[in-house]
Design a protein around this motif. Structure first.
Motif, mmCIF file in Angstrom:
data_model
loop_
_atom_site.group_PDB
_atom_site.id
_atom_site.type_symbol
_atom_site.label_atom_id
_atom_site.label_comp_id
_atom_site.label_asym_id
_atom_site.label_seq_id
_atom_site.Cartn_x
_atom_site.Cartn_y
_atom_site.Cartn_z
ATOM 1 N N MET A 52 -11.751 -4.460 7.105
ATOM 2 C CA MET A 52 -10.753 -3.962 8.058
ATOM 3 C C MET A 52 -11.228 -4.301 9.464
ATOM 4 O O MET A 52 -12.338 -3.933 9.841
ATOM 5 N N ARG A 70 -2.997 -6.206 2.842
ATOM 6 C CA ARG A 70 -2.685 -4.860 2.315
ATOM 7 C C ARG A 70 -1.766 -4.178 3.322
ATOM 8 O O ARG A 70 -2.195 -3.855 4.430
ATOM 9 N N MET A 71 -0.511 -3.952 2.930
ATOM 10 C CA MET A 71 0.447 -3.461 3.921
ATOM 11 C C MET A 71 1.210 -2.246 3.439
ATOM 12 O O MET A 71 1.824 -2.273 2.380
ATOM 13 N N GLY A 72 1.165 -1.199 4.265
ATOM 14 C CA GLY A 72 1.862 0.035 3.925
ATOM 15 C C GLY A 72 3.013 0.316 4.858
ATOM 16 O O GLY A 72 4.185 0.179 4.504
ATOM 17 N N SER A 73 2.688 0.698 6.095
ATOM 18 C CA SER A 73 3.719 1.219 6.999
ATOM 19 C C SER A 73 4.825 0.211 7.291
ATOM 20 O O SER A 73 5.988 0.600 7.427
ATOM 21 N N ARG A 130 3.768 6.668 8.348
ATOM 22 C CA ARG A 130 3.191 7.756 7.564
ATOM 23 C C ARG A 130 3.073 9.018 8.408
ATOM 24 O O ARG A 130 2.748 8.952 9.563
ATOM 25 N N MET A 164 -13.499 -7.424 0.931
ATOM 26 C CA MET A 164 -12.427 -6.738 1.668
ATOM 27 C C MET A 164 -12.994 -6.294 3.009
ATOM 28 O O MET A 164 -14.180 -5.950 3.101
ATOM 29 N N MET A 172 -3.685 -5.980 7.659
ATOM 30 C CA MET A 172 -2.852 -4.795 7.423
ATOM 31 C C MET A 172 -1.573 -4.971 8.251
ATOM 32 O O MET A 172 -1.363 -6.023 8.829
ATOM 33 N N SER A 173 -0.769 -3.923 8.329
ATOM 34 C CA SER A 173 0.523 -4.076 9.027
ATOM 35 C C SER A 173 0.381 -4.583 10.463
ATOM 36 O O SER A 173 1.238 -5.324 10.942
ATOM 37 N N ILE A 216 -8.212 1.231 -2.535
ATOM 38 C CA ILE A 216 -8.590 0.577 -1.275
ATOM 39 C C ILE A 216 -9.322 1.519 -0.327
ATOM 40 O O ILE A 216 -9.761 1.092 0.737
ATOM 41 N N VAL A 245 0.865 -1.188 0.000
ATOM 42 C CA VAL A 245 0.000 0.000 0.000
ATOM 43 C C VAL A 245 0.899 1.235 0.000
ATOM 44 O O VAL A 245 1.609 1.495 0.961
ATOM 45 N N ASN A 289 -5.351 4.874 -1.631
ATOM 46 C CA ASN A 289 -6.684 5.079 -1.056
ATOM 47 C C ASN A 289 -7.386 6.355 -1.515
ATOM 48 O O ASN A 289 -8.551 6.533 -1.196
ATOM 49 N N LYS A 297 0.058 4.506 -0.489
ATOM 50 C CA LYS A 297 -0.541 5.823 -0.186
ATOM 51 C C LYS A 297 0.404 6.655 0.688
ATOM 52 O O LYS A 297 1.013 6.113 1.616
HETATM 53 C C1 LIG Z 1 -3.727 2.440 4.708
HETATM 54 C C2 LIG Z 1 -4.489 1.203 4.491
HETATM 55 C C3 LIG Z 1 -3.879 -0.065 4.619
HETATM 56 C C4 LIG Z 1 -2.435 -0.254 5.030
HETATM 57 O O1 LIG Z 1 -2.260 0.144 6.351
HETATM 58 P P1 LIG Z 1 -0.888 -0.127 7.134
HETATM 59 O O2 LIG Z 1 -1.278 -0.121 8.560
HETATM 60 O O3 LIG Z 1 0.025 0.982 6.774
HETATM 61 O O4 LIG Z 1 -0.364 -1.444 6.693
HETATM 62 C C5 LIG Z 1 -4.653 -1.183 4.367
HETATM 63 N N1 LIG Z 1 -5.945 -1.077 3.998
HETATM 64 C C6 LIG Z 1 -6.558 0.101 3.875
HETATM 65 C C7 LIG Z 1 -7.986 0.138 3.470
HETATM 66 C C8 LIG Z 1 -5.862 1.291 4.112
HETATM 67 O O5 LIG Z 1 -6.479 2.465 3.984
#
Ligand SMILES: *Cc1c(COP(=O)(O)O)cnc(C)c1O
Length: 223
Positions: free
Chosen positions: A156, A214-217, A223, A154, A198-199, A70, A26, A49, A28
């Motif tokens: 969360m 879905r992994m960003g940080s 961020r 999907m 997620m993370s 996402i 991810v 996102n 963003k």
């Molecule tokens: C930002 C986001 C993620 C990733 O989040 P992290 O905690 O950074 O891994 C996953 N899914 C959605 C819908 C997001 O908005």
């Protein structure tokens, strides 16, 4: 020599190796250079996102990247992404399906979508209630959306350290995913992708049957 991002990707892939779970980076809030860094290691799909942020990245970056949306999508923004988006993971209402179908027709393509399901205890998260989705499928209205392919769900989980809570939310989503496989006989619905994790909760999600985290940080940094 692996870059810092390369090292993170490698260690997450190692943790995910016992599972049938794919890693979606991810990107963003992170710059194009960070995306290109991951791209060098073979990653060709990225999650964003916000449409405003996705469009310049789509323009600037290699055209063989698959973009996943996402985040919450407003109906009036669908037209900007309809020609190229690979997967809209955040379809949170029938109204949005109507608009995606319309814009997909205009763009002359089918758009793949996941239905975002509300599983958390928090008020702020978007999505369909599980019962609402089942009712929607039972009405048969999905057949009207000829330019949409539903590929899965999907969700969360709650942002909490309570593992039992998170686990039960993932189980609820997996249960719904399995139940909706009964509708795989429809021409435009196939429960293939269960995007959860997620993370903060990806290993729990993988253990509960996620097919995509879905992994960003944890890849790109805070961020
Ligand atoms: C930002 C986001 C993620 C990733 O989040 P992290 O905690 O950074 O891994 C996953 N899914 C959605 C819908 C997001 O908005």
């Amino acid at each position: 020599m692996l870059s810092a991002i390369g090292k993170k990707l490698q260690s997450i892939e190692k943790e995910l190796s016992p599972f049938e779970t794919r890693l979606l980076p991810v990107s963003k809030t992170f710059p194009s250079e960070a995306i290109l860094d991951a791209y060098e290691y073979g990653y060709k799909s990225f999650g964003e996102n916000r449409v405003q942020e996705l469009l310049p990245k789509f323009e600037a970056l290699p055209k063989d990247i698959d973009w996943h949306l996402i985040g919450h999508l407003q109906s009036n923004k669908v037209k900007y992404i309809a020609s190229f988006i690979s997967l809209i993971q955040s379809v949170d209402s029938e109204k949005l399906l109507v608009e995606i179908d319309k814009q997909a027709l205009k763009a002359g393509r089918q758009i793949s979508c996941l239905l975002q399901i509300y599983i958390a205890k928090e008020e702020t998260k978007f999505g369909w209630e599980p019962e609402e989705v089942i009712q929607f499928y039972q009405t048969g209205r999905l057949a009207e959306f000829k330019n949409i392919q539903i590929k899965g769900l999907m969700g969360m989980a709650s942002n909490t350290s309570d593992q039992a809570q998170v686990r039960s939310e993932f189980r609820k989503l997996k249960g719904l995913f399995d139940a909706l496989k009964a509708f795989d006989i429809l021409p435009n619905s196939k429960m293939e992708t269960l995007s959860m994790g997620m993370s903060g909760d990806y290993l729990l999600a993988a253990a509960e049957g996620s097919t995509m985290v879905r992994m960003g940080s944890s890849i790109f940094g805070a961020r």
